[in-house]
Design an enzyme around this catalytic site. Structure first.
Site, PDB file in Angstrom:
ATOM      1  N   THR A  99       0.851  -1.199   0.000  1.00  0.00           N
ATOM      2  CA  THR A  99       0.000   0.000   0.000  1.00  0.00           C
ATOM      3  C   THR A  99       0.888   1.251   0.000  1.00  0.00           C
ATOM      4  O   THR A  99       2.090   1.172   0.269  1.00  0.00           O
ATOM      5  CB  THR A  99      -0.908   0.032   1.246  1.00  0.00           C
ATOM      6  OG1 THR A  99      -0.074   0.010   2.420  1.00  0.00           O
ATOM      7  CG2 THR A  99      -1.827  -1.163   1.269  1.00  0.00           C
ATOM      8  N   ASN A 125      -6.253  -4.193  -0.149  1.00  0.00           N
ATOM      9  CA  ASN A 125      -6.673  -5.144   0.886  1.00  0.00           C
ATOM     10  C   ASN A 125      -7.110  -6.455   0.249  1.00  0.00           C
ATOM     11  O   ASN A 125      -8.020  -6.485  -0.572  1.00  0.00           O
ATOM     12  CB  ASN A 125      -7.812  -4.567   1.730  1.00  0.00           C
ATOM     13  CG  ASN A 125      -7.901  -5.273   3.066  1.00  0.00           C
ATOM     14  OD1 ASN A 125      -7.776  -6.498   3.141  1.00  0.00           O
ATOM     15  ND2 ASN A 125      -8.100  -4.519   4.119  1.00  0.00           N
ATOM     16  N   PHE A 126      -6.430  -7.536   0.642  1.00  0.00           N
ATOM     17  CA  PHE A 126      -6.742  -8.856   0.094  1.00  0.00           C
ATOM     18  C   PHE A 126      -7.690  -9.642   0.996  1.00  0.00           C
ATOM     19  O   PHE A 126      -8.006 -10.779   0.684  1.00  0.00           O
ATOM     20  CB  PHE A 126      -5.447  -9.655  -0.098  1.00  0.00           C
ATOM     21  CG  PHE A 126      -4.750  -9.365  -1.399  1.00  0.00           C
ATOM     22  CD1 PHE A 126      -5.260  -9.843  -2.596  1.00  0.00           C
ATOM     23  CD2 PHE A 126      -3.588  -8.619  -1.439  1.00  0.00           C
ATOM     24  CE1 PHE A 126      -4.623  -9.591  -3.793  1.00  0.00           C
ATOM     25  CE2 PHE A 126      -2.945  -8.351  -2.628  1.00  0.00           C
ATOM     26  CZ  PHE A 126      -3.460  -8.842  -3.817  1.00  0.00           C
ATOM     27  N   HIS A 153      -3.930  -0.520  13.136  1.00  0.00           N
ATOM     28  CA  HIS A 153      -2.918  -1.439  12.612  1.00  0.00           C
ATOM     29  C   HIS A 153      -1.768  -1.615  13.591  1.00  0.00           C
ATOM     30  O   HIS A 153      -1.582  -0.793  14.489  1.00  0.00           O
ATOM     31  CB  HIS A 153      -2.364  -0.931  11.273  1.00  0.00           C
ATOM     32  CG  HIS A 153      -3.277  -1.188  10.115  1.00  0.00           C
ATOM     33  ND1 HIS A 153      -4.343  -0.364   9.816  1.00  0.00           N
ATOM     34  CD2 HIS A 153      -3.296  -2.178   9.188  1.00  0.00           C
ATOM     35  CE1 HIS A 153      -4.979  -0.839   8.768  1.00  0.00           C
ATOM     36  NE2 HIS A 153      -4.363  -1.943   8.359  1.00  0.00           N
ATOM     37  N   LYS A 157       3.563  -0.434  10.792  1.00  0.00           N
ATOM     38  CA  LYS A 157       3.001   0.025   9.508  1.00  0.00           C
ATOM     39  C   LYS A 157       3.576   1.395   9.142  1.00  0.00           C
ATOM     40  O   LYS A 157       3.622   2.294   9.978  1.00  0.00           O
ATOM     41  CB  LYS A 157       1.474   0.084   9.601  1.00  0.00           C
ATOM     42  CG  LYS A 157       0.820   0.403   8.258  1.00  0.00           C
ATOM     43  CD  LYS A 157      -0.665   0.168   8.273  1.00  0.00           C
ATOM     44  CE  LYS A 157      -1.318   0.610   6.983  1.00  0.00           C
ATOM     45  NZ  LYS A 157      -0.784  -0.047   5.794  1.00  0.00           N
ATOM     46  N   GLY A 163      -4.268   2.114   3.196  1.00  0.00           N
ATOM     47  CA  GLY A 163      -4.823   2.087   1.836  1.00  0.00           C
ATOM     48  C   GLY A 163      -6.295   1.703   1.873  1.00  0.00           C
ATOM     49  O   GLY A 163      -7.101   2.223   1.097  1.00  0.00           O
ATOM     50  N   THR A 164      -6.662   0.833   2.791  1.00  0.00           N
ATOM     51  CA  THR A 164      -8.057   0.384   2.884  1.00  0.00           C
ATOM     52  C   THR A 164      -8.968   1.523   3.340  1.00  0.00           C
ATOM     53  O   THR A 164     -10.078   1.673   2.839  1.00  0.00           O
ATOM     54  CB  THR A 164      -8.156  -0.793   3.871  1.00  0.00           C
ATOM     55  OG1 THR A 164      -7.299  -1.811   3.397  1.00  0.00           O
ATOM     56  CG2 THR A 164      -9.570  -1.337   3.967  1.00  0.00           C
TER      57      THR A 164
HETATM   58  P1  NAP Z   1       7.616  -5.731   6.016  1.00  0.00           P
HETATM   59  O1  NAP Z   1       7.575  -6.824   7.033  1.00  0.00           O
HETATM   60  O2  NAP Z   1       8.415  -4.489   6.285  1.00  0.00           O
HETATM   61  O3  NAP Z   1       8.109  -6.411   4.656  1.00  0.00           O
HETATM   62  C1  NAP Z   1       8.482  -5.705   3.509  1.00  0.00           C
HETATM   63  C2  NAP Z   1       9.795  -6.328   3.041  1.00  0.00           C
HETATM   64  O4  NAP Z   1      10.102  -5.816   1.730  1.00  0.00           O
HETATM   65  C3  NAP Z   1      10.970  -5.967   3.960  1.00  0.00           C
HETATM   66  O5  NAP Z   1      11.782  -7.084   4.161  1.00  0.00           O
HETATM   67  C4  NAP Z   1      11.643  -4.868   3.151  1.00  0.00           C
HETATM   68  O6  NAP Z   1      13.023  -4.709   3.496  1.00  0.00           O
HETATM   69  C5  NAP Z   1      11.468  -5.393   1.759  1.00  0.00           C
HETATM   70  N1  NAP Z   1      11.750  -4.386   0.738  1.00  0.00           N
HETATM   71  C6  NAP Z   1      11.595  -3.044   0.802  1.00  0.00           C
HETATM   72  N2  NAP Z   1      12.010  -2.463  -0.336  1.00  0.00           N
HETATM   73  C7  NAP Z   1      12.444  -3.457  -1.142  1.00  0.00           C
HETATM   74  C8  NAP Z   1      13.014  -3.502  -2.427  1.00  0.00           C
HETATM   75  N3  NAP Z   1      13.279  -2.378  -3.104  1.00  0.00           N
HETATM   76  N4  NAP Z   1      13.321  -4.710  -2.969  1.00  0.00           N
HETATM   77  C9  NAP Z   1      13.115  -5.827  -2.277  1.00  0.00           C
HETATM   78  N5  NAP Z   1      12.613  -5.853  -1.031  1.00  0.00           N
HETATM   79  C10 NAP Z   1      12.273  -4.691  -0.473  1.00  0.00           C
HETATM   80  O7  NAP Z   1       6.139  -5.223   5.667  1.00  0.00           O
HETATM   81  P2  NAP Z   1       4.791  -6.083   5.641  1.00  0.00           P
HETATM   82  O8  NAP Z   1       4.086  -5.977   6.937  1.00  0.00           O
HETATM   83  O9  NAP Z   1       5.061  -7.428   5.054  1.00  0.00           O
HETATM   84  O10 NAP Z   1       3.951  -5.217   4.612  1.00  0.00           O
HETATM   85  C11 NAP Z   1       4.399  -5.011   3.279  1.00  0.00           C
HETATM   86  C12 NAP Z   1       3.370  -4.153   2.547  1.00  0.00           C
HETATM   87  O11 NAP Z   1       2.146  -4.881   2.435  1.00  0.00           O
HETATM   88  C13 NAP Z   1       3.004  -2.838   3.240  1.00  0.00           C
HETATM   89  O12 NAP Z   1       2.852  -1.838   2.255  1.00  0.00           O
HETATM   90  C14 NAP Z   1       1.676  -3.134   3.892  1.00  0.00           C
HETATM   91  O13 NAP Z   1       0.888  -1.977   4.081  1.00  0.00           O
HETATM   92  C15 NAP Z   1       1.080  -4.046   2.845  1.00  0.00           C
HETATM   93  N6  NAP Z   1      -0.017  -4.927   3.289  1.00  0.00           N
HETATM   94  C16 NAP Z   1      -1.005  -5.128   2.387  1.00  0.00           C
HETATM   95  C17 NAP Z   1      -2.034  -5.983   2.672  1.00  0.00           C
HETATM   96  C18 NAP Z   1      -3.086  -6.242   1.626  1.00  0.00           C
HETATM   97  O14 NAP Z   1      -4.053  -6.967   1.888  1.00  0.00           O
HETATM   98  N7  NAP Z   1      -2.944  -5.676   0.435  1.00  0.00           N
HETATM   99  C19 NAP Z   1      -2.075  -6.652   3.893  1.00  0.00           C
HETATM  100  C20 NAP Z   1      -1.038  -6.415   4.823  1.00  0.00           C
HETATM  101  C21 NAP Z   1       0.009  -5.561   4.498  1.00  0.00           C
HETATM  102  P3  NAP Z   1      13.429  -3.416   4.406  1.00  0.00           P
HETATM  103  O15 NAP Z   1      12.758  -3.617   5.728  1.00  0.00           O
HETATM  104  O16 NAP Z   1      14.920  -3.497   4.437  1.00  0.00           O
HETATM  105  O17 NAP Z   1      12.929  -2.189   3.706  1.00  0.00           O
END
Ligand code: NAP
EC number: 1.17.1.8
Length: 268
Positions: A99, A125-126, A153, A157, A163-164
């Site tokens: 998001t 949001n999935f 959240h 975050k 985004g939702t």
């Molecule tokens: P997270 O634990 O921080 O995981 C993101 C990972 O991606 C981290 O390991 C990060 O590394 C890495 N990353 C960042 N930039 C990168 C790049 N350029 N190339 C490769 N890897 C990279 O976050 P999360 O909780 O999994 O959430 C990730 C995203 O999903 C967020 O935007 C969140 O809002 C979203 N989300 C969406 C939904 C949905 O239903 N759509 C549900 C939950 C979460 P670093 O920490 O080193 O940056």
């Protein structure tokens, strides 16, 4: 067999996607990318057993070598935009859960995918229950004069509001035919921000960040002598996986990137 790369494979959501893809019969994990966890087995990191798929720090290289059907992205907003463009350039379908991308970036991805004839999905949001929450909120929007959104959240975050929450405010406004919600007549905020962020049309959005939370949202409508609260709770990150797997399968049949899982859940 749908061949899948996971970008952000070391992150919280990425690990869950790795696990879900490994457990799904019609899908195969063929690559994993992340800035962190380079050299580690993606399956081991996700507690899904050894897969032989090693996390690499360059998505472009992973895409070029593995030539997957779909790349799922759960990274950060800046990375997600560039990753989606790379996917389209490599003729790989992007399924983006990250998001925080701005509307111009989303539009650019959609336009590029349309020109290239590459399907895909961007979904803030999935969680299927969250989509129903938005659908019900859109229905209620025509019948109440006031509304506020509270999203809650986990404290890691990066973006606020979620985004939702923004998407909910958008779908609510679509039902209002240009008519704003009522707001209290005169207010004095003793602490700046106490009344939340102001979305267009008089919708206030409040963001709560606390450890222990996953992803939760309440849409509270107010009217004469009554309120209506529509609430959804994602209690674990697994809640997003049925939607992600649906998105991967649907992306295979789309001809451009679609914004919002509801477009493929309710409209096709
Ligand atoms: P997270 O634990 O921080 O995981 C993101 C990972 O991606 C981290 O390991 C990060 O590394 C890495 N990353 C960042 N930039 C990168 C790049 N350029 N190339 C490769 N890897 C990279 O976050 P999360 O909780 O999994 O959430 C990730 C995203 O999903 C967020 O935007 C969140 O809002 C979203 N989300 C969406 C939904 C949905 O239903 N759509 C549900 C939950 C979460 P670093 O920490 O080193 O940056």
């Amino acid at each position: 067999m749908i061949r899948v790369v996971v970008s952000g494979a070391y992150g919280r959501m990425g690990r869950e996607v790795v696990k879900a893809v490994c457990k799904t019969e019609d899908m195969e994990l063929v690559g994993a990318a992340d800035k962190k966890g380079e050299g580690l087995d993606a399956g081991s990191v996700a507690e899904a057993g050894i897969t032989g798929i090693i996390i690499e720090n360059d998505l472009e290289k992973v895409l070029a070598r593995t030539r997957p059907d779909v790349a799922v992205d759960f990274t950060g907003p800046q990375a997600a935009y560039h990753n989606a463009i790379s996917c389209i350039n490599h003729r790989v379908r992007p399924v983006v859960g990250t998001t925080g991308m701005n509307p111009d970036q989303i539009q650019k991805i959609i336009e590029l995918s349309e020109t290239a004839g590459i399907g895909g999905l961007i979904a803030p949001n999935f969680a299927i229950g969250a989509l129903l929450m938005m659908k019900f909120a859109a229905e209620a929007a025509r019948h109440f004069p006031n509304v506020e959104i509270i999203e809650l959240h986990h404290d890691q975050k990066l973006d606020a509001p979620s985004g939702t929450a923004i998407k909910t405010a958008e779908v609510i406004m679509e039902q209002r035919e240009g008519k704003s919600f009522q707001e209290p007549v005169s207010e004095y905020e003793k602490i700046p921000g106490a009344r939340g962020g102001e979305f267009e049309g008089g919708i206030r959005i409040h963001s709560v960040r606390l450890p222990g939370l996953v992803a939760h949202q309440e849409v509270i409508f107010g009217g004469l002598g009554q309120t209506l609260t529509i609430r959804h709770d994602s209690l674990s990150r697994e809640s997003f996986m049925p939607g992600v797997l649906l998105g991967i399968r649907k992306a295979m049949r789309l001809e451009k990137v679609v914004y919002g899982l509801e477009k493929i859940m309710f409209e096709q």
